[in-house]
Design an enzyme around this catalytic site. Structure first.
Site, PDB file in Angstrom:
ATOM      1  N   ASP B 144       0.855  -1.187   0.000  1.00  0.00           N
ATOM      2  CA  ASP B 144       0.000   0.000   0.000  1.00  0.00           C
ATOM      3  C   ASP B 144       0.894   1.241   0.000  1.00  0.00           C
ATOM      4  O   ASP B 144       1.769   1.382   0.861  1.00  0.00           O
ATOM      5  CB  ASP B 144      -0.906  -0.021   1.237  1.00  0.00           C
ATOM      6  CG  ASP B 144      -2.129   0.856   1.051  1.00  0.00           C
ATOM      7  OD1 ASP B 144      -2.456   1.208  -0.105  1.00  0.00           O
ATOM      8  OD2 ASP B 144      -2.764   1.195   2.057  1.00  0.00           O
ATOM      9  N   HIS B 151      -3.782  14.055   1.370  1.00  0.00           N
ATOM     10  CA  HIS B 151      -4.007  13.134   2.500  1.00  0.00           C
ATOM     11  C   HIS B 151      -2.814  13.183   3.457  1.00  0.00           C
ATOM     12  O   HIS B 151      -2.986  13.279   4.678  1.00  0.00           O
ATOM     13  CB  HIS B 151      -4.200  11.722   1.951  1.00  0.00           C
ATOM     14  CG  HIS B 151      -4.299  10.642   2.998  1.00  0.00           C
ATOM     15  ND1 HIS B 151      -5.417  10.478   3.795  1.00  0.00           N
ATOM     16  CD2 HIS B 151      -3.415   9.678   3.372  1.00  0.00           C
ATOM     17  CE1 HIS B 151      -5.217   9.449   4.611  1.00  0.00           C
ATOM     18  NE2 HIS B 151      -4.015   8.945   4.381  1.00  0.00           N
ATOM     19  N   GLU B 215     -10.853   3.858   4.018  1.00  0.00           N
ATOM     20  CA  GLU B 215      -9.964   4.650   3.173  1.00  0.00           C
ATOM     21  C   GLU B 215     -10.232   4.266   1.726  1.00  0.00           C
ATOM     22  O   GLU B 215     -10.154   3.089   1.358  1.00  0.00           O
ATOM     23  CB  GLU B 215      -8.481   4.431   3.544  1.00  0.00           C
ATOM     24  CG  GLU B 215      -8.152   5.017   4.915  1.00  0.00           C
ATOM     25  CD  GLU B 215      -6.663   5.050   5.266  1.00  0.00           C
ATOM     26  OE1 GLU B 215      -6.305   5.782   6.202  1.00  0.00           O
ATOM     27  OE2 GLU B 215      -5.878   4.346   4.605  1.00  0.00           O
ATOM     28  N   ASP B 249      -9.325   0.277   2.361  1.00  0.00           N
ATOM     29  CA  ASP B 249      -8.295  -0.061   3.352  1.00  0.00           C
ATOM     30  C   ASP B 249      -8.839   0.296   4.743  1.00  0.00           C
ATOM     31  O   ASP B 249      -8.393   1.238   5.377  1.00  0.00           O
ATOM     32  CB  ASP B 249      -7.045   0.759   3.007  1.00  0.00           C
ATOM     33  CG  ASP B 249      -5.888   0.513   3.953  1.00  0.00           C
ATOM     34  OD1 ASP B 249      -5.795  -0.594   4.484  1.00  0.00           O
ATOM     35  OD2 ASP B 249      -5.088   1.455   4.145  1.00  0.00           O
ATOM     36  N   LYS B 268      -4.617  -2.060  10.439  1.00  0.00           N
ATOM     37  CA  LYS B 268      -5.079  -2.208   9.065  1.00  0.00           C
ATOM     38  C   LYS B 268      -5.177  -3.655   8.577  1.00  0.00           C
ATOM     39  O   LYS B 268      -5.609  -3.872   7.449  1.00  0.00           O
ATOM     40  CB  LYS B 268      -4.142  -1.452   8.120  1.00  0.00           C
ATOM     41  CG  LYS B 268      -4.307   0.068   8.192  1.00  0.00           C
ATOM     42  CD  LYS B 268      -3.321   0.773   7.303  1.00  0.00           C
ATOM     43  CE  LYS B 268      -3.511   2.271   7.293  1.00  0.00           C
ATOM     44  NZ  LYS B 268      -4.627   2.732   6.462  1.00  0.00           N
ATOM     45  N   SER B 272      -9.431  -5.993   4.657  1.00  0.00           N
ATOM     46  CA  SER B 272      -9.395  -5.021   3.572  1.00  0.00           C
ATOM     47  C   SER B 272     -10.351  -5.550   2.510  1.00  0.00           C
ATOM     48  O   SER B 272     -10.525  -6.757   2.381  1.00  0.00           O
ATOM     49  CB  SER B 272      -7.988  -4.880   2.986  1.00  0.00           C
ATOM     50  OG  SER B 272      -7.030  -4.712   4.013  1.00  0.00           O
TER      51      SER B 272
END
Lengths: 442, 442
Positions: B144, B151, B215, B249, B268, B272
């Site tokens: 990622d 951002h 996200e 995400d 995280k 996903s």
């Protein structure tokens, strides 16, 4: 712990048993009959599960064909004779234990079932010298932890941090995800990577990197996985630990210092090396020991990381070493120099805590996941387990026995990692080696 | 670029061509005959490659059986009819292009070869409504990136950093490795994770986390891989981009803020989500556009990231949206609220630069690797692509159309990501959707 067979002793730990494979009885072998580590052997172009025994490699598929196994051991041997060990690793511990017990029985010199098995030696054994070994499994995911407080503190000091230890370090085992595609089994050269770094004059450069390092780690292969959103409670973790390997987390420090915003990336994903043999958690049961004592005043682990059993026997007393040989040393016939000597029992967090934490948010582990301990540096200077610590990030060179100096690894330098677990009353369990040599940048 | 067929227009981009699948000709379909995205369909208990066309799903294996393909297209269709698309993704672009050309030819309404194919409709088509779709491939690795400057700057400001942008941000595309095992295709609930965080009073807690975020990202599936120690030069990257998906995400910010020493980990890796359809780079060729202009004074990309062709057409003009619906909204019949509207062309780095950088140290990519863009936030408030930005990390609630407020996602909240590429003279290419709803912690 839930399944006592995972952590307790049984007949396969009996130090008095000898094997009809004579080399397995040598005092200095890594692979006595009490070890029986698993790997993947290529034989006649076909890959399949294998076991190291003395200076020989046992082909599990050939032993299966020779009728060595029955019942649960036979089912486990069928899984273990596949081209990767993932399906075998996924079995419940009772099944993998059944295969170990059967192998022990067939390979022992004094057993009734060992005697007929000996007649199959020519069919089932291959000399380890010259055998082609592959990664033990398809590595599903690779997570690398940071569990040595000494390594972490020294790094923090080198960075000039006022508090060299990150605030979270004593509350949770810090980790990041690594790259699986570039993990190789011990052997092939490690090509010096190109990368981007910030030079002393403030300019940003790209080229072959200078600050090349090794990191001496212990790797865990996960056995059974867990379902997504179903954490593994710490008191059940022992059933999920398949076995251990040596792990060299080769690092391009020039890249790492500059790129690191969201953790290590190109500084570590060009090549990682693992030893070919997976020493099972069962073989290491005698070497379980108390978790590293927390200094007075350190926070107690939160409940999901707290377990009386894990504190009592969650660490592993495994001696780990790194040896370096340069081109010059090899061409002049000098042996390699031991540059690090450390022990996995000094880690601040146990593998049980690592796995419990990893799954505490519902993350699902898979059979064949590789979990690294992070650099296993101890408190003593001799136990520093990477060049960055030994040379204070390249500020002070170390001197090798032949007078050569090193701030970082140079082309031609070979690093060999070794590991062993020793305890009075038990046979020494070795890890073989994890080898890699730096090749020039392409 | 090296292979002009990868980025240039051909007959499959002709907007005047219509399909005998009527729904593919509707103005508002995501899947006109000019799109032909690939996915994995489960049909009669068997998984195989499929293509979305209007409101139908084409079973590639069934079309193969019906004799639709010849030569290179047939070989590509054989690879694409497997239970995962990895082998298909690994093919050279000329082969995947041959299958696209053949599918286009068989599905067009005005072609001589389309007419006989129509007779196979009942055998090869399944209604998309109710079809079971799986991950398009075995996701080999997941990287990622962090390529939105907006951002990144907003996050830096929220953290109170004097310089909100990390020093390396303008010199290289920052990235970290993610976890593949917990990536799911659009659909299943996202279970709110437990985790550790530092509370406002300084205490460290463990429990179900509050700061739950989405996200909105664009995901790239890598096609052909590269050999270890053999970087992909930026001018050849186009041949390695198989296609794109929507990527959510999901992030547990409570965990992330506290744990992050070596990058994101448990914050995280619990879940996903990706959309089921992979929109090919070839389908998106008309929507290639100039890379985001670098503000005056920004450093020029170093040579391994610099390419005239990439600067000219390395970005993709893809509109991306996030929609939220709460339990209350759904039970009262209100439609979802669009909470973010952004565009992938605003990213500071191109996917070409991401892939060139990822392999610049010799890291080997594999067919089926997933590469995320990072949160695609633009400059405008309406283009903020996560809750953290919208609510200044929970400091100011946003108000939904029905008066509900949110600082973070609550149980029952569903997020749907959508994407489309539009340009005068071309059919609009849609991405379908990537859907997930927050389920209570277990």
């Amino acid at each position: 712990m839930a399944d006592v067979t995972t952590t307790s002793l049984n007949a396969t730990h009996d130090a008095s048993v000898r094997s009809w494979v004579d080399s397995a009885n040598a005092d200095d072998t890594d692979f006595p009959i009490q070890n029986l580590p698993y790997g993947i052997l290529e034989r006649d172009g076909r890959r399949g599960g294998a076991v190291a025994i003395g200076d020989q490699v046992l082909d599990i598929g050939a032993a299966l064909d020779a009728g060595w196994f029955e019942g649960a051991a036979r089912r486990a041997a069928e899984a273990a004779s596949a081209p990767t060990l993932n399906a075998f690793m996924a079995l419940p511990p009772a099944d993998t234990h059944a295969l170990r017990a059967a192998l022990f029985d067939r390979l022992r010199a004094d057993g009734t079932s060992g005697d007929p098995a000996r007649a199959d030696a020519a069919k089932v054994l291959v000399p380890a010298a010259g055998a082609t070994l592959h990664l033990p499994c398809r590595i599903e995911g690779y997570t690398d932890f940071l569990t040595s407080i000494h390594h972490t503190e020294r790094h923090g000091k080198l960075k000039g941090l006022k508090d060299p230890l990150p605030p979270a370090f004593k509350y949770l085992p810090v980790a990041y995800h690594g790259r699986t595609s570039s993990i190789r089994v011990s052997g092939p050269d490690v090509v010096r990577p190109h990368g981007q770094w910030k030079a002393a004059d403030g300019s940003v450069q790209f080229g072959a990197i200078e600050a090349m390092d090794f990191e001496l780690e212990l790797g865990l292969f996960v056995g059974q996985g867990n379902a997504q959103a179903s954490p593994i409670p710490i008191d059940q973790v022992a059933d999920y630990l398949f076995g251990f390997c040596l792990l060299n987390d080769w690092s391009a420090k020039s890249i790492q210092w500059w790129e690191q915003v969201l953790g290590p990336f190109l500084g570590k994903n060009f090549h990682s090396s693992v030893s070919p043999w997976v020493v099972t958690a069962e073989a290491l049961a005698p070497f379980r020991t108390a978790a590293c004592a927390r200094p007075e005043g350190d926070p107690a682990p939160l409940p999901h990381l707290a377990s009386e059993a894990d504190q009592r026997q969650g660490a592993f007393d495994i001696q780990l070493e790194a040896w370096l040989s340069s081109d010059t040393m090899r061409s002049s016939g000098d042996g390699p120099a031991r540059i690090s000597q450390t022990n996995a029992k000094t880690l601040y967090w146990t593998f049980g805590q690592m796995v419990a934490h990893h799954t505490s948010n519902g993350c699902n582990l898979l059979p064949g996941d590789l979990i690294g301990s992070g650099t296993v540096s101890g408190e003593a200077r001799s136990s520093m387990a990477c060049m960055t610590e030994m040379t204070s990030a390249g500020a002070e060179a170390i001197t090798l026995p032949n007078g050569e100096t090193r701030k970082w690894l140079m082309d031609g330098d070979e690093i060999v990692l070794r590991g062993k677990a020793e305890k009075a009353g038990f046979r020494t369990i070795g890890f073989g080696e994890c080898r890699g040599r730096i090749a020039p940048a392409r």
